[in-house]
Design an enzyme around this catalytic site. Structure first.
Site, PDB file in Angstrom:
ATOM      1  N   ARG A 160       0.804  -1.227   0.000  1.00  0.00           N
ATOM      2  CA  ARG A 160       0.000   0.000   0.000  1.00  0.00           C
ATOM      3  C   ARG A 160       0.839   1.281   0.000  1.00  0.00           C
ATOM      4  O   ARG A 160       0.464   2.291   0.571  1.00  0.00           O
ATOM      5  CB  ARG A 160      -0.962   0.015   1.199  1.00  0.00           C
ATOM      6  CG  ARG A 160      -1.974  -1.094   1.206  1.00  0.00           C
ATOM      7  CD  ARG A 160      -2.866  -1.061  -0.047  1.00  0.00           C
ATOM      8  NE  ARG A 160      -3.706  -2.260  -0.059  1.00  0.00           N
ATOM      9  CZ  ARG A 160      -3.349  -3.421  -0.604  1.00  0.00           C
ATOM     10  NH1 ARG A 160      -2.191  -3.529  -1.229  1.00  0.00           N
ATOM     11  NH2 ARG A 160      -4.143  -4.457  -0.563  1.00  0.00           N
ATOM     12  N   SER A 237     -11.462   0.867   3.059  1.00  0.00           N
ATOM     13  CA  SER A 237     -10.660   0.557   4.244  1.00  0.00           C
ATOM     14  C   SER A 237     -10.003   1.832   4.763  1.00  0.00           C
ATOM     15  O   SER A 237      -9.262   2.490   4.030  1.00  0.00           O
ATOM     16  CB  SER A 237      -9.590  -0.484   3.924  1.00  0.00           C
ATOM     17  OG  SER A 237     -10.189  -1.705   3.533  1.00  0.00           O
ATOM     18  N   GLU A 354      -5.293   4.765   5.714  1.00  0.00           N
ATOM     19  CA  GLU A 354      -5.043   4.530   4.292  1.00  0.00           C
ATOM     20  C   GLU A 354      -5.350   5.752   3.449  1.00  0.00           C
ATOM     21  O   GLU A 354      -4.597   6.065   2.521  1.00  0.00           O
ATOM     22  CB  GLU A 354      -5.855   3.317   3.813  1.00  0.00           C
ATOM     23  CG  GLU A 354      -5.519   2.893   2.414  1.00  0.00           C
ATOM     24  CD  GLU A 354      -5.987   1.490   2.085  1.00  0.00           C
ATOM     25  OE1 GLU A 354      -6.423   1.258   0.944  1.00  0.00           O
ATOM     26  OE2 GLU A 354      -5.908   0.614   2.969  1.00  0.00           O
TER      27      GLU A 354
END
Length: 362
Positions: A160, A237, A354
């Site tokens: 990520r 998320s 995130e």
């Protein structure tokens, strides 16, 4: 002025001082360079799916990327290379590739946002990441003002994240992906997806079937934009799955889900006729934890909200923070900090958001 709440999936955020909306690559590059030359603050906006903007808005120029287009640049019997403009909606691209029997991003179906944003955080889901198919990007570099071609190696992809999220400033103009011409699909690499498909890990399933199944899985978690589903008013998320050292992971409860991420063995050149030395001891082991499990076991259940707040944990999935209607960015951030505090207090694990937070601290 347009409030950024109207252009982001979380539906929070005040107005931008200036909003640009270039629709061609030439306009995108020219207008971006003009903004950079003015030395004012700037922010790139794609689909707005990974962005939480403060209630005060953004006192600078927002460059809203609206460039569209998918071009085939290599058309071989076994593979196809596509060049995709940054403003192309990501899921439209996935649908385009699946309809043509191309494999490599079918498990990334349903992810909102634009194609240009995809390499920034190395989007991934259900066993696939964009890092596996990305060849290069066209990148307008902030420091030099030059249009560069950056390869996947240049982007230093990790879980990520990428060089673009770690300080390399600029603008993604286009993305090149190389996909397999294989409607039978790639081997299924994620247990939940395999279970939903009724197959074993490693089996192949047609790309259209994988796409349909992933979309259904994401919808069951409120992770597909749907006006009829209040749980979809989110950034997906909100926290990444934490990556910790192996020794620390051993201190967590035995039932805590974890996945080992061992480093690749170091390649060693050995002259002909000589015996290779014993490989070096591998000590740099990392372990990925389940953020959802940590949140739940820290006492935060689905649907939880702080008293008087219009921000809540999704009723379908503890990884998502949702706007239940009229929430402020401050309320979203407050709930995020509460989750961080609870998980750290219970397990000593720091949770990292995130989405990109603009004008907010978490």
């Amino acid at each position: 002025m347009t409030d950024l709440s109207e252009l982001t999936t979380m539906r929070v955020g005040g107005a931008a001082h200036t909003m640009l909306a270039p629709e061609t690559p030439h306009e995108l590059i020219a207008q971006t360079l003009e903004v950079w030359g003015s030395s004012e603050e700037w922010l790139v906006l794609g689909g707005g799916s990974n962005l939480v903007v403060a209630d005060d808005g953004f006192d600078g120029t927002v460059i809203r990327v609206l460039t569209r287009g998918i071009e085939t640049v290599v058309d071989a019997p076994d593979r196809v290379r596509l060049r995709v403009q940054a403003g192309e909606p990501w899921d439209d691209l996935v649908a385009y590739t699946v309809a043509r029997g191309l494999s490599g991003i079918e498990a990334l179906s349903g992810i909102p946002g634009s194609t240009g944003a995809a390499p920034v955080q190395n989007i991934g889901a259900y066993g696939q990441e964009i890092a596996s198919t990305l060849v290069a990007i066209d990148f307008l570099d902030y420091l030099s003002g030059e249009l560069q071609r950056l390869t996947a190696a240049d982007l230093r992809f990790d879980y990520r994240t990428s060089a673009l999220k770690q300080g390399k400033q600029g603008l993604v103009v286009a993305v090149e992906l190389e996909l397999d011409r294989d409607p039978a699909g790639a081997p299924v690499a994620y247990a939940q997806l395999a279970s939903s498909l009724g197959v074993e890990l490693g089996e192949r399933v047609g790309v259209q079937t994988v796409r349909d199944t992933v979309l259904a899985l994401r919808a069951s978690k409120g992770m597909v934009l749907d006006p009829a589903d209040p749980d979809s008013v989110s950034c997906g998320s909100f926290f990444t799955n934490p990556i910790v050292g192996e020794n620390f992971a051993r201190t967590l409860p035995e039932q805590a889900p974890r996945w080992a991420n061992a480093p690749e063995p170091q390649a060693i050149a050995v002259p002909l006729g000589e015996e290779p030395a014993a490989p070096p001891t591998q000590t740099d082991f990392r372990v990925k934890l389940s953020a959802a499990w940590l949140i739940e076991k820290a006492g935060i259940s689905r649907g939880f909200s702080l008293p008087g707040s219009r921000a809540a944990i999704s009723s379908k999935h503890t990884l998502a923070i949702v706007n239940t209607g009229g929430a402020t960015a401050a309320e979203i951030a407050e709930l995020g900090r509460f989750v961080q505090t609870r998980v750290f207090s219970e397990f000593g694990v720091r949770m990292h958001p995130e989405p990109v937070m603009v004008g907010l601290s978490l």
